[in-house]
Enzyme design. Structure first.
Site, PDB file in Angstrom:
ATOM      1  N   ARG A  31      17.140  25.409 -23.639  1.00 37.17           N
ATOM      2  CA  ARG A  31      16.957  24.246 -22.758  1.00 37.17           C
ATOM      3  C   ARG A  31      18.086  23.237 -22.975  1.00 37.17           C
ATOM      4  NH1 ARG A  31      16.978  19.833 -24.042  1.00 37.17           N
ATOM      5  NH2 ARG A  31      15.320  20.020 -25.572  1.00 37.17           N
ATOM      6  N   SER A  32      18.501  23.082 -24.227  1.00 33.83           N
ATOM      7  CA  SER A  32      19.625  22.172 -24.534  1.00 33.83           C
ATOM      8  C   SER A  32      20.899  22.616 -23.822  1.00 33.83           C
ATOM      9  CB  SER A  32      19.920  22.176 -26.038  1.00 33.83           C
ATOM     10  OG  SER A  32      19.400  21.051 -26.653  1.00 33.83           O
ATOM     11  N   GLU A  92      18.513  12.445 -27.944  1.00 35.43           N
ATOM     12  CA  GLU A  92      18.104  11.789 -26.691  1.00 35.43           C
ATOM     13  C   GLU A  92      17.189  10.592 -26.945  1.00 35.43           C
ATOM     14  OE1 GLU A  92      19.279  12.122 -23.952  1.00 35.43           O
ATOM     15  OE2 GLU A  92      20.226  14.096 -23.905  1.00 35.43           O
ATOM     16  N   PHE A 117      14.817  -4.312 -30.691  1.00 30.28           N
ATOM     17  CA  PHE A 117      15.869  -3.450 -31.245  1.00 30.28           C
ATOM     18  C   PHE A 117      16.733  -4.171 -32.278  1.00 30.28           C
ATOM     19  CE2 PHE A 117      15.204  -0.965 -27.356  1.00 30.28           C
ATOM     20  CZ  PHE A 117      15.089   0.288 -27.939  1.00 30.28           C
TER      21      PHE A 117
HETATM   22  P1  TGC Z   1      21.039  -2.680 -23.294  1.00 24.36           P
HETATM   23  O1  TGC Z   1      21.722  -3.985 -23.562  1.00 24.36           O
HETATM   24  O2  TGC Z   1      19.572  -2.620 -23.186  1.00 24.36           O
HETATM   25  O3  TGC Z   1      21.652  -2.007 -21.969  1.00 24.36           O
HETATM   26  C1  TGC Z   1      23.059  -1.876 -21.762  1.00 24.36           C
HETATM   27  C2  TGC Z   1      23.262  -1.518 -20.295  1.00 24.36           C
HETATM   28  O4  TGC Z   1      22.622  -0.273 -20.010  1.00 24.36           O
HETATM   29  C3  TGC Z   1      21.538  -0.441 -19.074  1.00 24.36           C
HETATM   30  N1  TGC Z   1      20.456   0.448 -19.523  1.00 24.36           N
HETATM   31  C4  TGC Z   1      20.156   1.573 -18.888  1.00 24.36           C
HETATM   32  N2  TGC Z   1      20.662   2.110 -17.771  1.00 24.36           N
HETATM   33  C5  TGC Z   1      20.154   3.277 -17.355  1.00 24.36           C
HETATM   34  N3  TGC Z   1      19.173   3.909 -18.041  1.00 24.36           N
HETATM   35  C6  TGC Z   1      18.641   3.408 -19.167  1.00 24.36           C
HETATM   36  N4  TGC Z   1      17.680   4.060 -19.819  1.00 24.36           N
HETATM   37  C7  TGC Z   1      19.140   2.181 -19.650  1.00 24.36           C
HETATM   38  N5  TGC Z   1      18.858   1.388 -20.720  1.00 24.36           N
HETATM   39  C8  TGC Z   1      19.673   0.333 -20.623  1.00 24.36           C
HETATM   40  C9  TGC Z   1      21.198  -1.916 -19.133  1.00 24.36           C
HETATM   41  O5  TGC Z   1      20.603  -2.347 -17.945  1.00 24.36           O
HETATM   42  C10 TGC Z   1      22.593  -2.509 -19.339  1.00 24.36           C
HETATM   43  O6  TGC Z   1      23.282  -2.405 -18.109  1.00 24.36           O
HETATM   44  P2  TGC Z   1      24.450  -3.463 -17.673  1.00 24.36           P
HETATM   45  O7  TGC Z   1      24.827  -3.047 -16.299  1.00 24.36           O
HETATM   46  O8  TGC Z   1      23.755  -4.801 -17.748  1.00 24.36           O
HETATM   47  O9  TGC Z   1      25.526  -3.314 -18.672  1.00 24.36           O
HETATM   48  O10 TGC Z   1      21.538  -1.662 -24.399  1.00 24.36           O
HETATM   49  P3  TGC Z   1      21.310  -1.660 -25.953  1.00 24.36           P
HETATM   50  O11 TGC Z   1      22.654  -1.610 -26.605  1.00 24.36           O
HETATM   51  O12 TGC Z   1      20.378  -2.787 -26.361  1.00 24.36           O
HETATM   52  O13 TGC Z   1      20.613  -0.253 -26.212  1.00 24.36           O
HETATM   53  C11 TGC Z   1      19.368   0.081 -25.659  1.00 24.36           C
HETATM   54  C12 TGC Z   1      18.903   1.446 -26.234  1.00 24.36           C
HETATM   55  C13 TGC Z   1      18.634   1.337 -27.724  1.00 24.36           C
HETATM   56  C14 TGC Z   1      17.611   1.799 -25.519  1.00 24.36           C
HETATM   57  C15 TGC Z   1      19.955   2.535 -25.978  1.00 24.36           C
HETATM   58  O14 TGC Z   1      21.103   2.287 -26.634  1.00 24.36           O
HETATM   59  C16 TGC Z   1      19.466   3.925 -26.350  1.00 24.36           C
HETATM   60  O15 TGC Z   1      18.851   4.572 -25.512  1.00 24.36           O
HETATM   61  N6  TGC Z   1      19.754   4.445 -27.583  1.00 24.36           N
HETATM   62  C17 TGC Z   1      19.489   5.842 -27.910  1.00 24.36           C
HETATM   63  C18 TGC Z   1      20.767   6.633 -27.834  1.00 24.36           C
HETATM   64  C19 TGC Z   1      20.547   8.067 -27.418  1.00 24.36           C
HETATM   65  O16 TGC Z   1      19.517   8.445 -26.900  1.00 24.36           O
HETATM   66  N7  TGC Z   1      21.558   8.900 -27.592  1.00 24.36           N
HETATM   67  C20 TGC Z   1      21.512  10.250 -27.094  1.00 24.36           C
HETATM   68  C21 TGC Z   1      22.880  10.875 -27.136  1.00 24.36           C
HETATM   69  S1  TGC Z   1      23.027  12.360 -26.162  1.00 24.36           S
HETATM   70  C22 TGC Z   1      22.077  13.485 -26.900  1.00 24.36           C
HETATM   71  O17 TGC Z   1      21.384  13.234 -27.826  1.00 24.36           O
HETATM   72  C23 TGC Z   1      22.112  14.868 -26.313  1.00 24.36           C
HETATM   73  S2  TGC Z   1      21.061  15.930 -27.140  1.00 24.36           S
HETATM   74  C24 TGC Z   1      21.252  17.407 -26.370  1.00 24.36           C
HETATM   75  C25 TGC Z   1      20.169  17.720 -25.392  1.00 24.36           C
HETATM   76  O18 TGC Z   1      19.759  16.867 -24.601  1.00 24.36           O
HETATM   77  O19 TGC Z   1      19.698  18.830 -25.398  1.00 24.36           O
HETATM   78  P1  FAD Z   2      20.275   6.579 -36.493  1.00 20.18           P
HETATM   79  O1  FAD Z   2      20.547   5.836 -35.252  1.00 20.18           O
HETATM   80  O2  FAD Z   2      21.139   6.314 -37.680  1.00 20.18           O
HETATM   81  O3  FAD Z   2      18.755   6.338 -36.901  1.00 20.18           O
HETATM   82  C1  FAD Z   2      18.275   6.522 -38.259  1.00 20.18           C
HETATM   83  C2  FAD Z   2      16.798   6.097 -38.282  1.00 20.18           C
HETATM   84  O4  FAD Z   2      16.690   4.713 -37.913  1.00 20.18           O
HETATM   85  C3  FAD Z   2      15.948   6.870 -37.267  1.00 20.18           C
HETATM   86  O5  FAD Z   2      14.688   7.131 -37.842  1.00 20.18           O
HETATM   87  C4  FAD Z   2      15.812   5.896 -36.109  1.00 20.18           C
HETATM   88  O6  FAD Z   2      14.631   6.113 -35.347  1.00 20.18           O
HETATM   89  C5  FAD Z   2      15.753   4.571 -36.840  1.00 20.18           C
HETATM   90  N1  FAD Z   2      16.168   3.434 -36.007  1.00 20.18           N
HETATM   91  C6  FAD Z   2      17.296   3.321 -35.265  1.00 20.18           C
HETATM   92  N2  FAD Z   2      17.337   2.134 -34.623  1.00 20.18           N
HETATM   93  C7  FAD Z   2      16.195   1.485 -34.964  1.00 20.18           C
HETATM   94  C8  FAD Z   2      15.654   0.204 -34.638  1.00 20.18           C
HETATM   95  N3  FAD Z   2      16.273  -0.640 -33.802  1.00 20.18           N
HETATM   96  N4  FAD Z   2      14.456  -0.152 -35.177  1.00 20.18           N
HETATM   97  C9  FAD Z   2      13.804   0.710 -36.002  1.00 20.18           C
HETATM   98  N5  FAD Z   2      14.268   1.926 -36.359  1.00 20.18           N
HETATM   99  C10 FAD Z   2      15.457   2.304 -35.845  1.00 20.18           C
HETATM  100  N6  FAD Z   2      24.585  13.170 -29.266  1.00 20.18           N
HETATM  101  C11 FAD Z   2      25.445  13.232 -28.224  1.00 20.18           C
HETATM  102  O7  FAD Z   2      26.067  12.233 -27.863  1.00 20.18           O
HETATM  103  N7  FAD Z   2      25.631  14.396 -27.549  1.00 20.18           N
HETATM  104  C12 FAD Z   2      24.987  15.537 -27.888  1.00 20.18           C
HETATM  105  O8  FAD Z   2      25.173  16.574 -27.235  1.00 20.18           O
HETATM  106  C13 FAD Z   2      24.099  15.512 -28.981  1.00 20.18           C
HETATM  107  N8  FAD Z   2      23.477  16.657 -29.389  1.00 20.18           N
HETATM  108  C14 FAD Z   2      22.708  16.635 -30.518  1.00 20.18           C
HETATM  109  C15 FAD Z   2      22.192  17.842 -31.019  1.00 20.18           C
HETATM  110  C16 FAD Z   2      21.451  17.841 -32.195  1.00 20.18           C
HETATM  111  C17 FAD Z   2      20.944  19.124 -32.744  1.00 20.18           C
HETATM  112  C18 FAD Z   2      21.174  16.622 -32.857  1.00 20.18           C
HETATM  113  C19 FAD Z   2      20.328  16.604 -34.114  1.00 20.18           C
HETATM  114  C20 FAD Z   2      21.673  15.431 -32.383  1.00 20.18           C
HETATM  115  C21 FAD Z   2      22.469  15.428 -31.215  1.00 20.18           C
HETATM  116  N9  FAD Z   2      23.052  14.251 -30.738  1.00 20.18           N
HETATM  117  C22 FAD Z   2      23.914  14.283 -29.668  1.00 20.18           C
HETATM  118  C23 FAD Z   2      22.920  13.014 -31.484  1.00 20.18           C
HETATM  119  C24 FAD Z   2      21.572  12.300 -31.295  1.00 20.18           C
HETATM  120  O9  FAD Z   2      21.491  11.729 -30.016  1.00 20.18           O
HETATM  121  C25 FAD Z   2      21.439  11.238 -32.386  1.00 20.18           C
HETATM  122  O10 FAD Z   2      21.239  11.941 -33.602  1.00 20.18           O
HETATM  123  C26 FAD Z   2      20.271  10.291 -32.137  1.00 20.18           C
HETATM  124  O11 FAD Z   2      20.548   9.451 -31.040  1.00 20.18           O
HETATM  125  C27 FAD Z   2      19.949   9.421 -33.367  1.00 20.18           C
HETATM  126  O12 FAD Z   2      21.098   8.860 -33.913  1.00 20.18           O
HETATM  127  P2  FAD Z   2      21.400   8.991 -35.501  1.00 20.18           P
HETATM  128  O13 FAD Z   2      21.226  10.409 -35.887  1.00 20.18           O
HETATM  129  O14 FAD Z   2      22.716   8.351 -35.759  1.00 20.18           O
HETATM  130  O15 FAD Z   2      20.257   8.159 -36.203  1.00 20.18           O
END
Ligand code: TGC
Ligand code: FAD
Length: 394
Positions: A100-101, A373, A393
Site C-alpha cells: 500500500r505504501s 503520515e 502543538f
Molecule cells: P500550520 O501553521 O498549522 O500550517 C501551515 C500551513 O499549512 C496549512 N495546513 C494544511 N494544508 C493542507 N492540509 C493540511 N492537513 C494542513 N494542515 C495545515 C495551513 O493552513 C497553513 O497554510 P498557509 O497557507 O497559511 O501557509 O503548520 P504547523 O507547522 O503548525 O504544523 C501542523 C502539523 C503539525 C499538523 C503538520 O506539520 C503535520 O501534519 N505534521 C506531521 C508531519 C507528517 O505527517 N509527515 C509525513 C511525511 S510523509 C510520510 O510519512 C510518507 S509515509 C509513506 C506512506 O504514506 O506510505
Molecule cells: P518526531 O517528530 O521526532 O516525534 C517523536 C515523538 O514525539 C513521537 O512520539 C511524536 O508523536 C511526539 N511528538 C511530536 N510532536 C509532538 C507534540 N507537538 N506534542 C506531543 N508529542 C509530540 N517521511 C517522508 O517525508 N517521506 C516518506 O516517504 C516517509 N516514509 C516513511 C517510511 C517509514 C517506514 C517511516 C518509519 C517513516 C517515514 N517517513 C517518511 C517519516 C515519517 O513521516 C516520520 O517518521 C513521522 O512524521 C514522525 O517524525 P519523527 O520520526 O521525526 O518523530
C-alpha cells in the site's frame, strides 16, 4: 423486526454487510485488486519481508491494474472515486502495508504533488509515465531533525541566476533509493517550495536505511542533496508554503484510513481460522469464552474502522471532507488495526510470531503506519485543536 426483506446471512468477513453499501463498480474494482493481491502478493510477501526486499518490480503491473494515481483525473490516471481508491488501498494493505505504501507514495504523494501543484508541462512530462509505473516517485519531506514538525526543515533552495541550488538531507523516505524522481521540499526566501529532482542529477544521492524491523517489504532511504542545481522548470510553481506538502499528506493519510482496515481484516481472519482449527485441552481454541471475546472485539474493530473509512470516503467524494476528519480516521483506524494485530498474534500462540502467518508481519508493519503520515500524537492534537479551538502543538 418487521421488514419485507429477510435478515441477511451473517458472514464473519463482513459481519455488518458493509459491502452492501458499495456500488457494482466499486465492488468490481475491489474484487480486481483483491485478486491481484491474492495472486501476486500473498504467495511471495513473507519472503520479501524476510529478505528485506521491496516488490518495486511490481510497479508496471500495478500501473496496468490502474491503481497508481487512481483517483486523479487525466494524464493516464484512472479517475475513480475516492471510495474506490480507498477500497483498493484496503485490499493492498491486506496483502502488506509495504505494498500500500508503494502505491500511496507514488499516487497520493509524488503524483498528487505534481497534479495539484505542478505546471501543465510538468504534468504532461511525468504523470502518464508514473501512472503506468514506468517512473517510480518518492516524496522527501522528513529530515533527521524535522519529522512531526516539517516547518523546521533545514533543506534549503536558493536562486542562482535562472537556476535553483538545493542543499540538505531527507530521512526515512519510502522508495528513496529506487525512485526515478523525487519530490523534494525545501526552505526558500519565498517560503517552503517543492522541486522535481530526477535521479542522476549531480549532487543528488540516496542510501537505503538498513536494520529496519518493520515495513521490510518496502525500501526506506536517506536522500542527500549537495549543491544540486535545477532549472526553474523543476520548481512546482503553485506551492509556496507548508500547505503544499501538507495537502499531499491529506491524500496519503486518507489511503491509510482504508489500508489499516485491510491489515486488521487479514489479522482477524487469520485468528478466526486458526482458533477454529487449533485444539487445546481437547477443544478448538474458538470454543473458549475468553477467546470468543477476543474474536468479537477484533470483529468489532474491523467493522468499526471499515464503516469509518466508508463514511470518510463518501464525504471525500461529496467534497465535504476536511483534513481534521482524515486525522480522526487515521488515528482510529491505525490504532484499531494495531489492537487487532496484537490480539490476533496472541490467539495464534507460538505460530503468531512466525512469518508462516501474516499476523506478526502486519503487527510490526503497523508500528510504522502509526508513525508515518503523522503520528497518533500529531493526529490527536489535530482533533483536539479542532474540538477546543486551542492549538497544542507548541
Ligand atoms: P500550520 O501553521 O498549522 O500550517 C501551515 C500551513 O499549512 C496549512 N495546513 C494544511 N494544508 C493542507 N492540509 C493540511 N492537513 C494542513 N494542515 C495545515 C495551513 O493552513 C497553513 O497554510 P498557509 O497557507 O497559511 O501557509 O503548520 P504547523 O507547522 O503548525 O504544523 C501542523 C502539523 C503539525 C499538523 C503538520 O506539520 C503535520 O501534519 N505534521 C506531521 C508531519 C507528517 O505527517 N509527515 C509525513 C511525511 S510523509 C510520510 O510519512 C510518507 S509515509 C509513506 C506512506 O504514506 O506510505
Ligand atoms: P518526531 O517528530 O521526532 O516525534 C517523536 C515523538 O514525539 C513521537 O512520539 C511524536 O508523536 C511526539 N511528538 C511530536 N510532536 C509532538 C507534540 N507537538 N506534542 C506531543 N508529542 C509530540 N517521511 C517522508 O517525508 N517521506 C516518506 O516517504 C516517509 N516514509 C516513511 C517510511 C517509514 C517506514 C517511516 C518509519 C517513516 C517515514 N517517513 C517518511 C517519516 C515519517 O513521516 C516520520 O517518521 C513521522 O512524521 C514522525 O517524525 P519523527 O520520526 O521525526 O518523530
Amino acid at each position: 423486526m418487521s421488514s419485507s426483506n429477510p435478515p441477511i446471512e451473517l458472514r464473519p468477513e463482513d459481519f455488518l454487510n458493509i459491502d452492501g453499501n458499495l456500488s457494482e463498480e466499486e465492488l468490481a474494482i475491489r474484487n480486481t485488486v483483491r485478486k491481484f493481491v491474492r495472486d501476486k502478493v500473498e504467495p511471495n510477501v513473507a519472503e520479501w519481508f524476510e529478505e528485506g526486499r521491496s516488490p518495486v518490480g511490481l510497479m508496471k503491473e500495478l500501473g496496468a491494474l490502474g491503481v497508481l494515481g487512481m483517483h486523479l483525473e487525466g494524464y493516464g490516471c484512472a479517475g475513480t472515486s475516492a471510495t474506490a481508491y480507498g477500497l483498493a488501498c484496503l485490499e493492498l494493505e491486506a496483502g502488506d502495508s509495504g505494498i500500500r505504501s508503494l502505491v500511496s507514495v507514488q499516487g497520493s504523494l509524488a503524483m498528487f504533488a505534481i497534479h495539484h501543484w505542478g505546471s501543465e508541462e510538468q504534468k504532461q512530462e511525468w504523470l502518464p509515465r508514473m501512472a503506468a509505473g514506468e517512473v517510480v516517485g518518492c516524496f522527501g519531506l522528513t529530515e533527521p531533525d524535522a519529522g512531526s514538525d516539517p516547518g523546521s526543515m533545514r533543506t534549503s533552495a536558493r536562486r542562482d541566476g535562472s537556476d535553483w541550488v538545493l542543499n540538505g538531507q531527507k530521512m526515512w523516505i519510502t522508495n528513496g533509493s529506487v525512485a526515478d524522481v523525487a519530490i523534494v521540499w525545501a526552505r526558500t526566501d519565498e517560503g517552503i517550495r517543492g522541486f522535481i529532482v530526477p535521479k542522476g542529477t549531480p549532487g543528488f544521492t540516496s542510501q537505503e536505511i538498513k536494520k529496519k524491523l518493520s515495513l521490510r517489504a518496502s525500501v526506506t532511504s536517506e536522500l542527500l542533496l549537495t549543491d544540486v542545481r535545477l532549472p526553474e522548470s523543476a520548481l512546482l510553481p503553485k506551492a509556496t508554503s507548508l500547505r503544499g506538502p501538507l495537502s499531499c499528506l491529506n491524500e496519503a493519510r486518507y489511503g491509510i484510513v482504508w489500508g489499516a482496515v485491510g491489515a486488521a481484516r487479514s489479522c482477524f481472519e487469520s485468528a478466526l481460522h486458526y482458533a477454529g482449527e487449533r485444539q487445546v485441552f481437547g477443544k478448538p481454541v474458538a470454543s473458549y469464552q475468553i477467546q470468543q471475546q477476543k474474536l468479537a472485539q477484533m470483529s468489532l474493530a474491523v467493522n468499526r474502522s471499515y464503516l469509518l473509512a466508508l463514511h470518510l470516503g463518501r464525504m471525500k467524494d461529496s467534497g465535504t471532507l476536511r483534513p481534521e476528519h482524515v486525522s480522526m480516521g487515521k488515528l482510529n483506524n491505525v490504532n484499531d488495526a494495531l489492537e487487532v494485530a496484537r490480539t490476533a498474534r496472541q490467539v495464534l500462540g507460538a505460530n503468531g510470531i512466525s512469518l508462516e502467518y501474516p499476523v506478526i508481519r502486519h503487527m510490526v508493519n503497523l508500528e510504522s503506519v502509526v508513525t508515518y503520515e503523522g503520528t497518533a500524537d500529531v493526529h490527536s492534537l489535530v482533533v483536539g485543536g479542532a474540538l477546543t479551538g486551542i492549538q497544542a502543538f507548541r
